[in-house]
Design a protein around this motif. Sequence first.
Motif, mmCIF file in Angstrom:
data_model
loop_
_atom_site.group_PDB
_atom_site.id
_atom_site.type_symbol
_atom_site.label_atom_id
_atom_site.label_comp_id
_atom_site.label_asym_id
_atom_site.label_seq_id
_atom_site.Cartn_x
_atom_site.Cartn_y
_atom_site.Cartn_z
ATOM 1 N N ARG A 28 -4.502 -0.012 -9.390
ATOM 2 C CA ARG A 28 -5.122 -0.750 -8.245
ATOM 3 C C ARG A 28 -3.780 -0.383 -6.965
ATOM 4 O O ARG A 28 -3.967 -1.393 -6.291
ATOM 5 N N ARG A 29 -3.302 0.529 -7.511
ATOM 6 C CA ARG A 29 -2.076 1.223 -5.946
ATOM 7 C C ARG A 29 -2.996 0.982 -4.669
ATOM 8 O O ARG A 29 -3.476 2.110 -4.375
ATOM 9 N N GLY A 30 -2.082 0.469 -3.769
ATOM 10 C CA GLY A 30 -2.696 0.891 -2.762
ATOM 11 C C GLY A 30 -2.092 1.265 -1.722
ATOM 12 O O GLY A 30 -0.579 2.206 -2.011
ATOM 13 N N PRO A 31 -1.521 1.311 -0.236
ATOM 14 C CA PRO A 31 -0.763 1.924 0.478
ATOM 15 C C PRO A 31 0.171 1.403 -0.091
ATOM 16 O O PRO A 31 0.956 0.394 -0.266
ATOM 17 N N ARG A 32 1.647 2.308 0.545
ATOM 18 C CA ARG A 32 3.110 2.061 -0.316
ATOM 19 C C ARG A 32 2.840 1.398 -2.006
ATOM 20 O O ARG A 32 3.910 1.400 -1.638
ATOM 21 N N GLY A 33 2.076 2.251 -2.425
ATOM 22 C CA GLY A 33 2.715 1.838 -3.188
ATOM 23 C C GLY A 33 2.238 -0.096 -3.764
ATOM 24 O O GLY A 33 2.590 -0.240 -5.928
ATOM 25 N N ARG A 34 1.611 -0.549 -3.531
ATOM 26 C CA ARG A 34 1.604 -2.439 -2.994
ATOM 27 C C ARG A 34 0.073 -2.285 -4.677
ATOM 28 O O ARG A 34 -0.579 -1.434 -4.720
ATOM 29 N N ILE A 35 0.208 -3.718 -4.564
ATOM 30 C CA ILE A 35 -0.362 -3.182 -6.199
ATOM 31 C C ILE A 35 -1.326 -4.374 -5.720
ATOM 32 O O ILE A 35 -1.635 -6.075 -4.967
ATOM 33 N N SER A 147 -7.433 3.755 0.821
ATOM 34 C CA SER A 147 -6.794 3.654 -0.138
ATOM 35 C C SER A 147 -6.240 2.337 -1.486
ATOM 36 O O SER A 147 -5.658 3.024 -2.808
ATOM 37 N N VAL A 148 -6.908 1.810 -1.610
ATOM 38 C CA VAL A 148 -7.421 0.915 -2.587
ATOM 39 C C VAL A 148 -7.488 1.328 -3.234
ATOM 40 O O VAL A 148 -7.303 1.922 -4.704
ATOM 41 N N TYR A 149 -8.918 2.460 -3.099
ATOM 42 C CA TYR A 149 -10.106 2.887 -4.061
ATOM 43 C C TYR A 149 -8.994 4.515 -4.262
ATOM 44 O O TYR A 149 -9.998 5.133 -4.850
ATOM 45 N N TYR A 150 -8.265 4.682 -3.186
ATOM 46 C CA TYR A 150 -7.773 6.244 -3.714
ATOM 47 C C TYR A 150 -8.635 7.355 -3.159
ATOM 48 O O TYR A 150 -9.385 8.164 -3.938
ATOM 49 N N LEU A 151 -9.123 7.242 -1.750
ATOM 50 C CA LEU A 151 -10.621 7.260 -1.302
ATOM 51 C C LEU A 151 -9.560 7.524 -0.249
ATOM 52 O O LEU A 151 -8.657 7.108 0.612
ATOM 53 N N PRO A 152 -10.010 9.167 0.483
ATOM 54 C CA PRO A 152 -9.612 9.310 2.040
ATOM 55 C C PRO A 152 -9.717 8.311 2.982
ATOM 56 O O PRO A 152 -11.326 7.672 2.724
ATOM 57 N N GLY A 153 -9.360 8.017 3.991
ATOM 58 C CA GLY A 153 -9.517 7.476 5.402
ATOM 59 C C GLY A 153 -9.956 7.839 6.138
ATOM 60 O O GLY A 153 -10.089 9.188 6.085
#
Length: 157
Positions: A28-35, A147-153
């Motif tokens: 569940r990594r988001g922007p800049r690898g944030r969990i 980004s959290v869901y790995y989808l294009p914004g």
Amino acid sequence: MSIASTRTKVLLVLALALLALPVEAQVRRGPRGRIYTRAEVNELIKTAEDRSDRFMKLFDKALDKSVLDGTQREDRLNERVKDFEKAMDKLRKEFDKRESFMDTKPQMQDVLTIARDINAVMLRRNLRADVEEEWAALRRELNVLASVYYLPGLRAY
């Protein structure tokens, strides 16, 4: 080679292999690898829901004071914003039912699909500054969720 040396090498290889396995939260990594934790995603969704409510009201008022007032185009745009609200509500409902927020990726995709239509309108039209600012903030929040869901914004230009 001694037994101790072989044992040390085997343990080292096993330790490295364990480190290479993904941790559940790392999925569940988001922007800049944030969990992101489930609680944090819950808060992101709540913030986006609240902002979408404000945007919907501002958007409707702005259209009422535009050249589109009273037209079928105004009705279609207002209906699309309502569709967006419904999609956000469905995301919330499904999120609340599921243990893993990644199970709600299809609902997030639906939110973004409708948001892309609204975004296209917002990029083409010049509405009041408060509506533009509210949409820009909502778009940023949706992009974090994407980004959290790995989808294009959503694009900002």
